[in-house]
Design a protein around this motif. Structure first.
Motif, PDB file in Angstrom:
ATOM      1  N   GLN A  61      28.178   4.671 -43.487  1.00 50.85           N
ATOM      2  CA  GLN A  61      28.944   5.252 -44.587  1.00 50.85           C
ATOM      3  C   GLN A  61      28.086   6.237 -45.375  1.00 50.85           C
ATOM      4  O   GLN A  61      28.559   7.331 -45.749  1.00 50.85           O
ATOM      5  N   ALA A  62      26.825   5.875 -45.616  1.00 49.02           N
ATOM      6  CA  ALA A  62      25.936   6.770 -46.364  1.00 49.02           C
ATOM      7  C   ALA A  62      25.692   8.055 -45.593  1.00 49.02           C
ATOM      8  O   ALA A  62      25.646   9.152 -46.173  1.00 49.02           O
ATOM      9  N   SER A  63      25.520   7.968 -44.265  1.00 49.82           N
ATOM     10  CA  SER A  63      25.270   9.162 -43.464  1.00 49.82           C
ATOM     11  C   SER A  63      26.483  10.088 -43.456  1.00 49.82           C
ATOM     12  O   SER A  63      26.346  11.311 -43.573  1.00 49.82           O
ATOM     13  N   GLN A  64      27.676   9.519 -43.315  1.00 50.45           N
ATOM     14  CA  GLN A  64      28.878  10.352 -43.331  1.00 50.45           C
ATOM     15  C   GLN A  64      29.050  11.061 -44.670  1.00 50.45           C
ATOM     16  O   GLN A  64      29.397  12.255 -44.722  1.00 50.45           O
ATOM     17  N   ALA A  65      28.792  10.338 -45.749  1.00 47.52           N
ATOM     18  CA  ALA A  65      28.912  10.963 -47.074  1.00 47.52           C
ATOM     19  C   ALA A  65      27.858  12.047 -47.266  1.00 47.52           C
ATOM     20  O   ALA A  65      28.145  13.124 -47.815  1.00 47.52           O
ATOM     21  N   ALA A  66      26.626  11.784 -46.805  1.00 45.96           N
ATOM     22  CA  ALA A  66      25.552  12.776 -46.965  1.00 45.96           C
ATOM     23  C   ALA A  66      25.845  14.022 -46.145  1.00 45.96           C
ATOM     24  O   ALA A  66      25.531  15.145 -46.575  1.00 45.96           O
ATOM     25  N   ASP A  67      26.449  13.878 -44.967  1.00 45.33           N
ATOM     26  CA  ASP A  67      26.813  15.051 -44.159  1.00 45.33           C
ATOM     27  C   ASP A  67      27.847  15.917 -44.879  1.00 45.33           C
ATOM     28  O   ASP A  67      27.765  17.151 -44.864  1.00 45.33           O
ATOM     29  N   GLN A  68      28.804  15.263 -45.516  1.00 45.13           N
ATOM     30  CA  GLN A  68      29.816  16.018 -46.242  1.00 45.13           C
ATOM     31  C   GLN A  68      29.212  16.747 -47.440  1.00 45.13           C
ATOM     32  O   GLN A  68      29.551  17.910 -47.717  1.00 45.13           O
ATOM     33  N   VAL A  69      28.312  16.082 -48.134  1.00 45.17           N
ATOM     34  CA  VAL A  69      27.652  16.723 -49.273  1.00 45.17           C
ATOM     35  C   VAL A  69      26.844  17.924 -48.809  1.00 45.17           C
ATOM     36  O   VAL A  69      26.865  19.000 -49.432  1.00 45.17           O
ATOM     37  N   GLU A  70      26.116  17.776 -47.707  1.00 42.62           N
ATOM     38  CA  GLU A  70      25.317  18.880 -47.197  1.00 42.62           C
ATOM     39  C   GLU A  70      26.193  20.095 -46.880  1.00 42.62           C
ATOM     40  O   GLU A  70      25.857  21.234 -47.248  1.00 42.62           O
ATOM     41  N   GLN A  71      27.305  19.856 -46.207  1.00 38.78           N
ATOM     42  CA  GLN A  71      28.179  20.963 -45.844  1.00 38.78           C
ATOM     43  C   GLN A  71      28.794  21.623 -47.081  1.00 38.78           C
ATOM     44  O   GLN A  71      28.867  22.862 -47.175  1.00 38.78           O
ATOM     45  N   ASN A  79      28.160  25.497 -48.363  1.00 41.91           N
ATOM     46  CA  ASN A  79      29.265  26.432 -48.592  1.00 41.91           C
ATOM     47  C   ASN A  79      29.213  27.011 -50.001  1.00 41.91           C
ATOM     48  O   ASN A  79      29.454  28.224 -50.205  1.00 41.91           O
ATOM     49  N   ARG A  80      28.876  26.186 -50.957  1.00 46.96           N
ATOM     50  CA  ARG A  80      28.781  26.675 -52.345  1.00 46.96           C
ATOM     51  C   ARG A  80      27.613  27.639 -52.498  1.00 46.96           C
ATOM     52  O   ARG A  80      27.670  28.596 -53.265  1.00 46.96           O
ATOM     53  N   TYR A  81      26.538  27.392 -51.734  1.00 49.74           N
ATOM     54  CA  TYR A  81      25.401  28.318 -51.799  1.00 49.74           C
ATOM     55  C   TYR A  81      25.791  29.682 -51.244  1.00 49.74           C
ATOM     56  O   TYR A  81      25.412  30.727 -51.777  1.00 49.74           O
ATOM     57  N   ALA A 101      20.197  18.435 -50.529  1.00 56.90           N
ATOM     58  CA  ALA A 101      21.306  17.882 -49.752  1.00 56.90           C
ATOM     59  C   ALA A 101      20.925  17.734 -48.288  1.00 56.90           C
ATOM     60  O   ALA A 101      21.279  16.732 -47.629  1.00 56.90           O
ATOM     61  N   GLN A 102      20.209  18.722 -47.752  1.00 55.23           N
ATOM     62  CA  GLN A 102      19.794  18.647 -46.358  1.00 55.23           C
ATOM     63  C   GLN A 102      18.809  17.501 -46.128  1.00 55.23           C
ATOM     64  O   GLN A 102      18.900  16.773 -45.133  1.00 55.23           O
ATOM     65  N   ALA A 103      17.851  17.342 -47.041  1.00 53.39           N
ATOM     66  CA  ALA A 103      16.871  16.257 -46.909  1.00 53.39           C
ATOM     67  C   ALA A 103      17.552  14.899 -46.998  1.00 53.39           C
ATOM     68  O   ALA A 103      17.235  13.968 -46.244  1.00 53.39           O
ATOM     69  N   THR A 104      18.513  14.778 -47.896  1.00 52.84           N
ATOM     70  CA  THR A 104      19.237  13.509 -48.035  1.00 52.84           C
ATOM     71  C   THR A 104      20.047  13.198 -46.782  1.00 52.84           C
ATOM     72  O   THR A 104      20.080  12.058 -46.297  1.00 52.84           O
ATOM     73  N   ALA A 105      20.704  14.223 -46.233  1.00 53.21           N
ATOM     74  CA  ALA A 105      21.514  14.013 -45.034  1.00 53.21           C
ATOM     75  C   ALA A 105      20.654  13.617 -43.839  1.00 53.21           C
ATOM     76  O   ALA A 105      21.004  12.711 -43.062  1.00 53.21           O
ATOM     77  N   LEU A 106      19.509  14.309 -43.681  1.00 54.02           N
ATOM     78  CA  LEU A 106      18.622  13.968 -42.567  1.00 54.02           C
ATOM     79  C   LEU A 106      18.085  12.556 -42.703  1.00 54.02           C
ATOM     80  O   LEU A 106      18.030  11.795 -41.730  1.00 54.02           O
ATOM     81  N   SER A 107      17.707  12.187 -43.909  1.00 55.36           N
ATOM     82  CA  SER A 107      17.199  10.836 -44.139  1.00 55.36           C
ATOM     83  C   SER A 107      18.266   9.792 -43.829  1.00 55.36           C
ATOM     84  O   SER A 107      17.971   8.743 -43.228  1.00 55.36           O
ATOM     85  N   ALA A 108      19.510  10.081 -44.213  1.00 52.56           N
ATOM     86  CA  ALA A 108      20.590   9.129 -43.955  1.00 52.56           C
ATOM     87  C   ALA A 108      20.865   9.011 -42.465  1.00 52.56           C
ATOM     88  O   ALA A 108      21.117   7.909 -41.947  1.00 52.56           O
TER      89      ALA A 108
END
Length: 484
Positions: free
Chosen positions: A418-428, A432-434, A447-454
């Motif tokens: 669940q954490a990995s799926q949420a982190a992937d969505q946050v990264e994307q 997009n906002r950037y 966001a990228q570091a968090t997603a990779l860690s998850a």
């Protein structure tokens, strides 16, 4: 050899010896020392982490089966089967077991008589003036020949049970050695399975990092284009480069880790690391589930418990062996032979000789050495009992730990997913906002570091479930199938 029983001398001698032999055989069952009883262990009717379990009792001879096949990996099946014949630690345990079996045969041989055949020929001479029929033709010298041929036997009856206890002690040591062999085999198989599953997890981590590095490279290109267009700052490019370089360094570290695991597997299957390799494959994180109501006999199959219990039995026999020194030792001997001055006369009845004897020996004083040996044997037995009970307690702890870890890791894996799926969505979403200029690149990096860690934590959780399953199988003695 023939005796004339009509002669009083022969009859009385024979009856006396027959009486001695009968007396020895009559008291032959008077074994001294304590009879063996398996030591009592802690009274545990069930595990805290599971129901339906009973205290451990050695039953290590039950068939364990190819437990590694539960992971549904053909490569693992092939490698684990090679441990049996190629691993040098297992080979050493096999040799130790063969040595223990040979010792049992050696000790058992002491229960039977020893028979020997002796023969000889001598020629002797002296100076003199007379000649006899056996003299040589040289004047003034005479020589005689003497030929002997005899067969004899000796036997030490096991009056006080010393020899029998020696055999029983060697048999218990053999059984302990067999359990040590099973433990060595199970340890090597478990280590190989753990290393192999860790290698496959490393392959999965490499695939994950490759996909991440591809994404970081695309993000670096986007940032570089924005910097070229004057939209982004130079620091955004530097941060993207840093993020990419760190991911590439982690990927290089996985290459080293995989090589070390591959080398360890090569040694476990008895090959030189330079001649061994395992091709990368897609990871199949199959984790066998513990069935409800595991047969209680499975814990009884732990080879370390069996080995400890057999060493208690061996130590118990040593007490009886030490106590037998308080009593006299008896032995019987007999021989029959021929002697003559010519070979032709060697087998004539007139040249036969025979003897039958019985002897006894008793130590009258040794300054308490026998008592000290008895006390030492009793202390050694108490030590073996303590080690056996400790092995049982450690087995209970081991199974409790692995059952608890199995349950917790299943929950943890789902939370990691669940954490990995949420982190992937946050990264994307942050990326997009950037692109639309709504956030700075620092938020993208975070966001990228968090997603990779998850993602890596999820892979690690799945691998932990596999290695914990291996540890649980080992703690159960090597499998979940009930033996026939």
């Amino acid at each position: 050899m023939k005796l004339n029983f009509n002669r009083p001398a022969h009859r009385s001698h024979f009856q006396l010896r027959l009486l001695c032999v009968a007396l020895v055989l009559a008291i032959g069952g008077c074994a001294v020392g304590p009879d063996y009883q398996r030591p009592a262990t802690v009274d545990v009717s069930a595990f805290k982490e599971a129901e339906g379990w009973v205290p451990a009792v050695p039953a290590d001879t039950l068939e364990r089966g190819p437990w590694w096949s539960l992971f549904k990996d053909p490569v693992l099946d092939q490698l684990a089967s090679r441990v049996e014949v190629s691993n040098q630690n297992v080979a050493a345990a096999v040799a130790a077991y063969a040595q223990a079996r040979a010792l049992v045969r050696e000790q058992r041989a002491s229960l039977f008589p020893t028979v020997s055949l002796d023969g000889g020929a001598t020629r002797s001479g002296s100076s003199g003036n007379s000649l006899s029929s056996t003299t040589s033709t040289t004047a003034g010298r005479r020589a005689s020949n003497n030929y002997q041929l005899s067969i004899g036997g000796s036997w030490e009856p096991d009056v006080w049970g010393r020899l029998g206890r020696t055999v029983d002690g060697a048999k218990a040591s053999e059984q302990a050695s067999a359990a040590d062999l099973a433990a060595a085999r199970l340890s090597a198989q478990g280590e190989l399975a753990t290393n192999y599953l860790s290698l496959r997890q490393t392959d999965a981590q490499k695939v994950l990092l490759k996909d991440t590095i591809d994404g970081y490279q695309r993000a670096l290109e986007i940032t570089q284009n924005r910097y070229t267009a004057g939209i982004a700052a130079k620091t955004d490019v530097l941060q993207a480069q840093t993020q990419l370089a760190n991911a590439q360094a982690d990927a290089a570290g996985l290459v080293r880790q995989r090589a070390q695991l591959e080398h360890a597997i090569a040694v476990l299957v008895g090959e030189a690391p330079g001649n061994f390799s395992i091709a990368p494959l897609a990871w199949n994180p199959s984790v066998p589930d513990v069935p409800v109501g595991i047969p209680s006999e499975l814990l009884q199959r732990r080879p370390d418990i069996a080995a400890a219990e057999r060493r208690v039995a061996s130590a118990n026999e040593q007490i009886g062996i030490a106590k037998s020194a308080y009593y006299p030792s008896l032995s019987l001997s007999a021989s029959a032979g021929q002697g003559a001055s010519r070979v032709a006369d060697l087998f004539k009845a007139s040249s036969s000789v025979w003897s039958i004897g019985i002897s006894a020996a008793q130590v009258l004083f040794n300054a308490g050495a026998t008592g000290a040996r008895v006390e030492g044997a009793e202390a050694s037995h108490q030590q073996a009992v303590a080690r056996y009970r400790q092995a049982v307690l450690a087995a209970f702890q081991d199974v409790e730990d692995q059952l608890s870890a199995t349950r917790v890791l299943l929950t943890q894996q789902e939370l990691r997913r669940q954490a990995s799926q949420a982190a992937d969505q946050v990264e994307q979403q942050v990326l997009n906002r950037y692109r639309s200029g709504q956030v700075g690149y620092t938020e993208v990096i975070t966001a990228q570091a968090t997603a990779l860690s998850a993602r890596r934590a999820l892979v690690q959780a799945m691998a932990d479930r596999q290695t914990t399953a291996v540890a649980l199988i080992q703690s159960l003695g090597g499998g979940w199938q009930t033996g026939q």
